[in-house]
Design a protein around this motif. Structure first.
Motif, PDB file in Angstrom:
ATOM      1  N   ASN A 188       0.846  -1.188   0.000  1.00  7.25           N
ATOM      2  CA  ASN A 188       0.000   0.000   0.000  1.00  7.25           C
ATOM      3  C   ASN A 188       0.890   1.249   0.000  1.00  7.25           C
ATOM      4  O   ASN A 188       2.067   1.187   0.364  1.00  7.25           O
ATOM      5  N   GLN A 189       0.304   2.372  -0.392  1.00  2.00           N
ATOM      6  CA  GLN A 189       1.076   3.615  -0.527  1.00  2.00           C
ATOM      7  C   GLN A 189       1.853   3.964   0.753  1.00  2.00           C
ATOM      8  O   GLN A 189       3.018   4.349   0.700  1.00  2.00           O
ATOM      9  N   GLU A 190       1.208   3.810   1.918  1.00  2.00           N
ATOM     10  CA  GLU A 190       1.852   4.200   3.175  1.00  2.00           C
ATOM     11  C   GLU A 190       3.151   3.427   3.387  1.00  2.00           C
ATOM     12  O   GLU A 190       4.161   3.984   3.814  1.00  2.00           O
ATOM     13  N   LEU A 195       1.259   0.094 -10.185  1.00  7.33           N
ATOM     14  CA  LEU A 195       1.846   1.116  -9.323  1.00  7.33           C
ATOM     15  C   LEU A 195       2.068   2.336 -10.215  1.00  7.33           C
ATOM     16  O   LEU A 195       2.236   2.194 -11.414  1.00  7.33           O
ATOM     17  N   SER A 196       2.100   3.535  -9.578  1.00  5.51           N
ATOM     18  CA  SER A 196       2.283   4.703 -10.432  1.00  5.51           C
ATOM     19  C   SER A 196       3.748   4.842 -10.822  1.00  5.51           C
ATOM     20  O   SER A 196       4.650   4.508 -10.059  1.00  5.51           O
ATOM     21  N   VAL A 197       3.952   5.344 -12.010  1.00  4.80           N
ATOM     22  CA  VAL A 197       5.310   5.467 -12.515  1.00  4.80           C
ATOM     23  C   VAL A 197       6.090   6.506 -11.714  1.00  4.80           C
ATOM     24  O   VAL A 197       7.309   6.425 -11.582  1.00  4.80           O
ATOM     25  N   LEU A 210       9.850   6.306 -10.073  1.00  8.71           N
ATOM     26  CA  LEU A 210      10.898   7.317 -10.209  1.00  8.71           C
ATOM     27  C   LEU A 210      11.345   7.808  -8.829  1.00  8.71           C
ATOM     28  O   LEU A 210      12.536   8.013  -8.587  1.00  8.71           O
ATOM     29  N   ASN A 211      10.381   7.947  -7.915  1.00 13.59           N
ATOM     30  CA  ASN A 211      10.745   8.345  -6.554  1.00 13.59           C
ATOM     31  C   ASN A 211      11.730   7.352  -5.920  1.00 13.59           C
ATOM     32  O   ASN A 211      12.554   7.738  -5.107  1.00 13.59           O
ATOM     33  N   SER A 212      11.646   6.097  -6.314  1.00 13.40           N
ATOM     34  CA  SER A 212      12.514   5.087  -5.700  1.00 13.40           C
ATOM     35  C   SER A 212      13.974   5.226  -6.120  1.00 13.40           C
ATOM     36  O   SER A 212      14.843   4.545  -5.590  1.00 13.40           O
ATOM     37  N   THR A 213      14.261   6.123  -7.060  1.00 16.11           N
ATOM     38  CA  THR A 213      15.667   6.309  -7.461  1.00 16.11           C
ATOM     39  C   THR A 213      16.310   7.496  -6.740  1.00 16.11           C
ATOM     40  O   THR A 213      17.483   7.777  -6.932  1.00 16.11           O
ATOM     41  N   ARG A 214      15.519   8.198  -5.907  1.00 14.10           N
ATOM     42  CA  ARG A 214      16.070   9.405  -5.268  1.00 14.10           C
ATOM     43  C   ARG A 214      17.252   9.111  -4.358  1.00 14.10           C
ATOM     44  O   ARG A 214      18.220   9.863  -4.320  1.00 14.10           O
ATOM     45  N   PHE A 215      17.160   7.979  -3.642  1.00 12.19           N
ATOM     46  CA  PHE A 215      18.214   7.698  -2.642  1.00 12.19           C
ATOM     47  C   PHE A 215      19.566   7.406  -3.280  1.00 12.19           C
ATOM     48  O   PHE A 215      20.582   7.391  -2.605  1.00 12.19           O
TER      49      PHE A 215
HETATM   50  C1  LIG Z   1       6.864  11.078  -5.186  1.00 11.76           C
HETATM   51  O1  LIG Z   1       7.571  12.025  -4.419  1.00 11.76           O
HETATM   52  C2  LIG Z   1       6.943  13.302  -4.394  1.00 11.76           C
HETATM   53  C3  LIG Z   1       7.850  14.248  -3.664  1.00 11.76           C
HETATM   54  O2  LIG Z   1       8.212  13.742  -2.423  1.00 11.76           O
HETATM   55  C4  LIG Z   1       5.594  13.188  -3.698  1.00 11.76           C
HETATM   56  O3  LIG Z   1       4.946  14.432  -3.708  1.00 11.76           O
HETATM   57  C5  LIG Z   1       4.754  12.188  -4.479  1.00 11.76           C
HETATM   58  O4  LIG Z   1       3.530  11.974  -3.795  1.00 11.76           O
HETATM   59  C6  LIG Z   1       5.473  10.876  -4.622  1.00 11.76           C
HETATM   60  N1  LIG Z   1       4.697  10.057  -5.517  1.00 11.76           N
HETATM   61  C7  LIG Z   1       4.285   8.850  -5.167  1.00 11.76           C
HETATM   62  C8  LIG Z   1       3.389   8.151  -6.129  1.00 11.76           C
HETATM   63  O5  LIG Z   1       4.603   8.294  -4.140  1.00 11.76           O
END
Ligand SMILES: *[C@@H]1O[C@H](CO)[C@@H](O)[C@H](O)[C@H]1NC(C)=O
Ligand SMILES: *[C@@H]1O[C@H](CO)[C@@H](O)[C@H](O)[C@H]1NC(C)=O
Ligand SMILES: *[C@@H]1O[C@H](CO)[C@@H](O)[C@H](O)[C@H]1NC(C)=O
Ligand SMILES: *[C@@H]1O[C@H](CO)[C@@H](O)[C@H](O)[C@H]1NC(C)=O
Ligand SMILES: *[C@@H]1O[C@H](CO)[C@@H](O)[C@H](O)[C@H]1NC(C)=O
Ligand SMILES: *[C@@H]1O[C@H](CO)[C@@H](O)[C@H](O)[C@H]1NC(C)=O
Ligand SMILES: *[C@@H]1O[C@H](CO)[C@@H](O)[C@H](O)[C@H]1NC(C)=O
Ligand SMILES: *[C@@H]1O[C@H](CO)[C@@H](O)[C@H](O)[C@H]1NC(C)=O
Ligand SMILES: *[C@@H]1O[C@H](CO)[C@@H](O)[C@H](O)[C@H]1NC(C)=O
Ligand SMILES: [Zn+2]
Length: 883
Positions: free
Chosen positions: A570-572, A609-611, A615-620
């Motif tokens: 889940n998103q959380e 899952l959203s793309v 992409l967020n998973s590459t930030r670290f």
């Molecule tokens: C991705 O990261 C951004 C910035 O932290 C956040 O606003 C966004 O909700 C995140 N997207 C997802 C799908 O988790």
């Protein structure tokens, strides 16, 4: 066989002949066999209908005759023919009037059948060669064979296409080419003892599966006789005649020698292989608790061999470039690959050679085990996991163990040597080892080797840690394993850490093709959280509390990626995991840091899952210095690059990647000893236009060009060459081409061959493509990969696609499946799809049929993906780089 060239379908040549030009000492290879069919009977009449009409021919030998031993004389005699004779002793267990065995492209004569019990000759009434894929040689008798012992003697000759003075003859008969060397019962289960004599020029050396027994010289010919082999399958038969020299390896009992061209041996290039082979053999002897069963082990580096290695019992052959190592020239990666390959082939001396699958549909047990046994670092595991995940997420995949009926003809057998067999095979075994615990698993393997059990019987009931079955009792291993081996694909499990709810479904890139399958697996889950250590639970039989998170803690499933499945949350929980990665990544095990990225991207691809989360998973990564997470990101972003490097998304994307990789580049340049990550750092940094990187590559290459002393570290050569050729022009290209042609070092040659495709100049790419048509410039076996390198380059994509259609007949001799996959990897428009469909209809695809189907399916997925994601992705990169 080795996996890196498993797709190769050229392995059809049973003999290979080497000519050594005495002037230049340059080695070229000539495939000796013509592919024509020679027959002893000018108008053979097949008893079975041909494939084009009526029911398919019967492909399997009847089980009424069981071979016991062969007596074989072979004389590759340097004219256009090789000659030989053989006697096979067999038991008749069920009366018959006809002997069936295999023979292909051989002219057979003088059949003599003897009753061994009475020592009387039996009359032969007819000999027929089946001109269909069965390759049967049918020998009809005047009288009926009753139960008892018999022998069949035959003389035969085969045709060669070239004649040369100095030469090397080597065999490569797996899976079904022993029948092209001598008539035989050519099925893996039909094991026999082989007594072999090779007649060869007196100044050459002959090697066989077993140790030499003795030799004598008659005129110019040497008769080398070998000890009888173990009882073994025909596909493991091998011999070689050459002027090669050898390097010995220490071992307390077995005589181990590594043969190579005399120059290569003298230069010490076989030393690394020799250094490790004895150790690896010893390791396996201890591990399996059973001695290597022969007195000798020869390994041979052949200048031309497809596939890249073959585990013939006692006489393992390797592609030269995959076995030889040159100090100061070869990279660390190359060294690891050599060790990995030797470990794979030696594991086969037990798995495959000693214990063998019943039939080719279960070749995964053979190859999966050898691959699993050769794992000594996480990188290899991760590679195979990702390869399997990728191939197996398409509806056109196949089960690890398909029904026997589906694997009958030689081409069906050859198609089994694919990524599913090797990679999924090994990964599924690794999962089993994790479930039952490695100690127990190893004990099972030992038992199996000791009793020479069929590999299928490994699923013993004694393993523990199994899920509770419907009746509350423990489920058998077989039941668990069947869900992984008899079905295609793999599951994704979805965990809701708020409710503890968890469910599985079949993972496919194209979700709507799912309805065709209703699949279900027994799924072992190693799970941990930031407050609790790992534990093993089974999906469906577990209490859901295990998966409920308290106070915003994260839950991680599939710890260390031992399970063959993907995980969604889940998103959380995703948020908590990604936050953890940014704040303190080391709380998440290394393999999972890579896998979270891989799962996120692939779940996004399958629209689960959203793309943007992917992409967020590459930030670290900005602060990550380990190889696996970076490799995972680079590999997944490769898809984005392929889909977008012809579009406006590419600019902002490059800007983001430049920033992410800057820290890694700086870190890697100072790190000693050099590691794999340097390559990634430089490749990412240079290809995304980080100025420091481009300067560095240019300078390093210019130094070499000006000075002719190459000081570029072996690990970095491939990436520096490529980047320098990309930024350079004709001068850099020509320099690299000259080096490619003049270098005698195989790994150097490989790196240059790749680098030549990196140029941005269209005319250079076109010319390079033309070069692939000339085997003196680019060897036939390198054609497919060279064209693929060019297609990988955005400037070469369209050129390569046009080129393979114009020259399909020639280029498809190499490795058509790999070629199709590479050249179509960027396809993402309706127009490209139509072209591909037209190609499928208009061309003779041969071994590439399945690959083209997969390419069509993949292109459809790409089209849809681009249309759905392009805008969101553009926006994400723009926002990230605006920060
Ligand atoms: C991705 O990261 C951004 C910035 O932290 C956040 O606003 C966004 O909700 C995140 N997207 C997802 C799908 O988790
Ligand atoms: C090679 O075999 C062919 C066919 O049997 C025979 O005619 C020829 O004499 C042989 N050559 C040698 C050198 O033995
Ligand atoms: C097979 O060939 C060898 C060598 O030419 C010869 O000595 C032997 O007699 C032959 N055997 C049969 C059964 O023809
Ligand atoms: C056939 O040969 C086997 C050994 O190869 C032997 O054990 C068996 O007794 C023989 N059978 C007959 C009927 O001679
Ligand atoms: C092989 O082993 C010897 C002795 O341990 C060592 O000196 C040598 O460097 C090794 N060679 C290679 C290429 O690994
Ligand atoms: C997870 O479970 C909670 C509580 O039952 C529910 O409100 C939520 O919608 C679920 N989330 C997902 C993604 O299914
Ligand atoms: C997905 O699979 C369905 C059913 O097999 C097929 O009709 C559809 O064209 C596929 N979609 C894509 C994008 O490949
Ligand atoms: C995961 O792998 C690491 C490193 O190999 C190891 O230390 C750890 O025990 C493994 N965890 C589990 C649950 O197997
Ligand atoms: C090339 O460089 C090497 C080492 O950097 C140096 O020893 C050699 O003298 C140079 N050769 C020429 C021709 O400049
Ligand atoms: Zn293998």
């Amino acid at each position: 066989m080795a996996k890196n060239l498993y797709i190769s379908k050229v392995a059809a040549a049973a003999f290979i002949v080497l000519t050594v030009s005495s002037i230049a000492g340059i080695v070229t290879m000539i495939i000796l066999y013509k592919t024509q069919i020679s027959t002893m009977n000018p108008t053979p009449r097949p008893t079975f209908p041909s494939t084009t009409m009526g029911p398919p021919p019967v492909m399997r030998l009847p089980r009424n005759l069981i071979p016991e031993s062969y007596e074989i004389f072979l004389h590759p005699n340097q004219t256009l023919l090789f000659t030989g004779n053989s006697t096979v002793n067999f038991h008749c267990v069920e009366r018959t009037r006809t002997i069936y065995l295999h023979s292909k492209d051989l002219t057979v004569s003088n059949p003599v059948v003897m009753n061994k019990n009475t020592n009387k000759k039996m009359g032969v009434s007819a000999v027929k060669h089946h001109e269909d894929p069965s390759n049967f040689l049918e020998i009809q008798l005047n009288d009926i064979l009753e139960q008892g012992n018999y022998s069949l003697s035959l003389a035969f000759k085969g045709e060669l296409s070239e004649y040369n003075e100095a030469f090397l003859a080597a065999t490569n008969v797996a899976p079904t080419d022993a029948r092209r060397v001598f008539p035989c019962f050519d099925e893996p289960e039909m094991k026999a003892v082989f007594h072999v004599t090779i007649i060869h020029r007196r100044d050459t050396t002959a090697l066989g599966n077993a140790k030499m027994h003795g030799s004598n010289i008659i005129d110019d010919w040497k008769y080398t006789r070998f000890h009888p082999t173990q009882r073994m399958s025909t596909y493991l038969f091998a011999f070689m005649v050459s002027e090669f020299t050898s390097t010995s390896s220490p071992h307390d009992r077995v005589e181990i020698k590594t043969y190579a061209r005399p120059e290569a041996t003298a230069a010490g290039h076989a030393q690394y292989a020799a250094n490790i082979t004895g150790k690896i053999l010893k390791f396996y002897e201890n591990h399996f608790d059973i001695e290597y069963s022969q007195q000798k082990l020869d390994q041979i580096a052949l200048p031309d061999l497809n596939p890249s290695a073959m585990e013939n019992w006692g006489l393992v052959t390797y592609q030269e470039g995959d076995l030889l190592y040159e100090e100061g020239m070869s990279s660390l990666l190359h060294k690891e690959l050599i060790a990995n390959l030797i470990a794979h082939e030696l594991a086969h001396q037990w798995f495959g050679n000693l214990v063998t699958m019943k039939w080719w549909n279960d070749i995964w047990l053979n190859e999966g085990f050898a691959t699993y046994m050769s794992y000594y670092c996480k990188t290899f595991v991760a590679n195979d996991l990702h390869t399997a995940f990728k191939e197996d997420a398409l509806a056109s995949s196949h089960p690890l163990s398909p029904p026997q009926e589906d694997v009958q003809t030689t081409s069906e057998i050859m198609e089994m040597f694919d990524a599913i067999t090797y990679c999924k095979g090994a990964i599924v075994l690794r999962m089993l080892a994790d479930i039952v615990e490695e100690r127990v698993f190893n004990k099972g393997i030992k038992l199996c080797c000791n009793y020479k059990c069929l590999l299928q019987d490994l699923w013993m009931k004694s393993f523990k840690n199994l899920p509770k079955g419907e009746d509350g009792g423990h489920t058998e291993v077989a039941k668990v394993m069947d869900t992984w081996t008899k079905q295609i694909g793999y599951p994704v499990i979805t965990i809701n850490t708020t409710s503890g709810e968890i469910y599985q479904k079949h993972f496919l890139f194209n979700d709507s093709s799912e309805s065709r399958f209703v699949l279900w697996w027994y799924i072992p889950i190693r799970v941990m959280s930031n407050t609790m250590g790992p534990s093993l639970v089974w999906l469906e039989t577990t209490d859901t509390d295990e998966f409920i998170s308290k106070n915003g803690e994260w839950i991680l499933a599939n710890v260390n990626c031992t399970g063959y499945y993907r995980v969604n949350y889940n998103q959380e929980n995703w948020d908590s995991l990604l936050t953890q990665l940014v704040t303190n990544p080391h709380r998440i095990p290394l393999m999972n840091r890579g896998q979270l990225i891989d799962d996120a991207f692939n779940l996004a691809r399958a629209k689960l899952l959203s793309v943007t989360l992917a992409l967020n998973s590459t930030r670290f990564l900005r602060t990550e210095h380990e190889y696996l997470p970076w490799e995972s990101a680079v590999r997944n972003l490769e898809y984005f690059i392929l889909m977008f490097d012809r579009s406006e998304v590419y600019g902002p994307m490059q800007a983001y990647l430049r920033e992410q990789v800057r820290g890694l580049l700086i870190y890697e340049i100072i790190v000693l000893p050099p590691r794999h990550n340097q390559i990634i750092a430089i490749q990412m940094a240079c290809s995304n236009g980080l100025p420091e990187c481009m300067m560095m590559a240019k300078e390093m290459f210019a130094k070499w060009m000006n000075n002719d002393t190459n000081n570029i570290h072996p690990n970095l050569r491939s990436v520096i060459y490529c980047q320098a050729v990309a930024f350079g022009g004709r001068t850099e290209w020509e320099f690299a081409w000259n080096k490619f042609q003049s270098s005698s070092d195989t790994s150097e040659k490989e790196q240059l061959r790749g680098a030549l495709s990196c140029t941005k100049k269209i005319w250079l790419l076109s010319r390079y493509l033309e070069y692939t048509l000339n085997p003196e410039r680019i060897r036939l076996m390198d054609v497919a990969s060279t064209i693929n390198y060019i297609a990988r380059n955005v400037a070469g994509q369209a050129l390569a696609w046009n080129f393979i259609r114009a020259h399909w007949e020639y280029v498809s001799q190499g490795d058509p499946a790999m070629l199709i996959e590479g050249v179509t990897s960027r396809f993402s428009t309706q127009y490209e799809l139509e072209e591909l469909v037209r190609f499928a209809n208009d061309y003779d695809l041969g071994f590439a049929t399945r690959a083209v189907q997969q390419a069509i399916e993949q292109t459809q997925v790409n089209i849809q993906w681009v249309s759905e994601n392009k805008d969101i992705i553009l926006e994400w990169f723009e926002r990230e780089t605006a920060l």
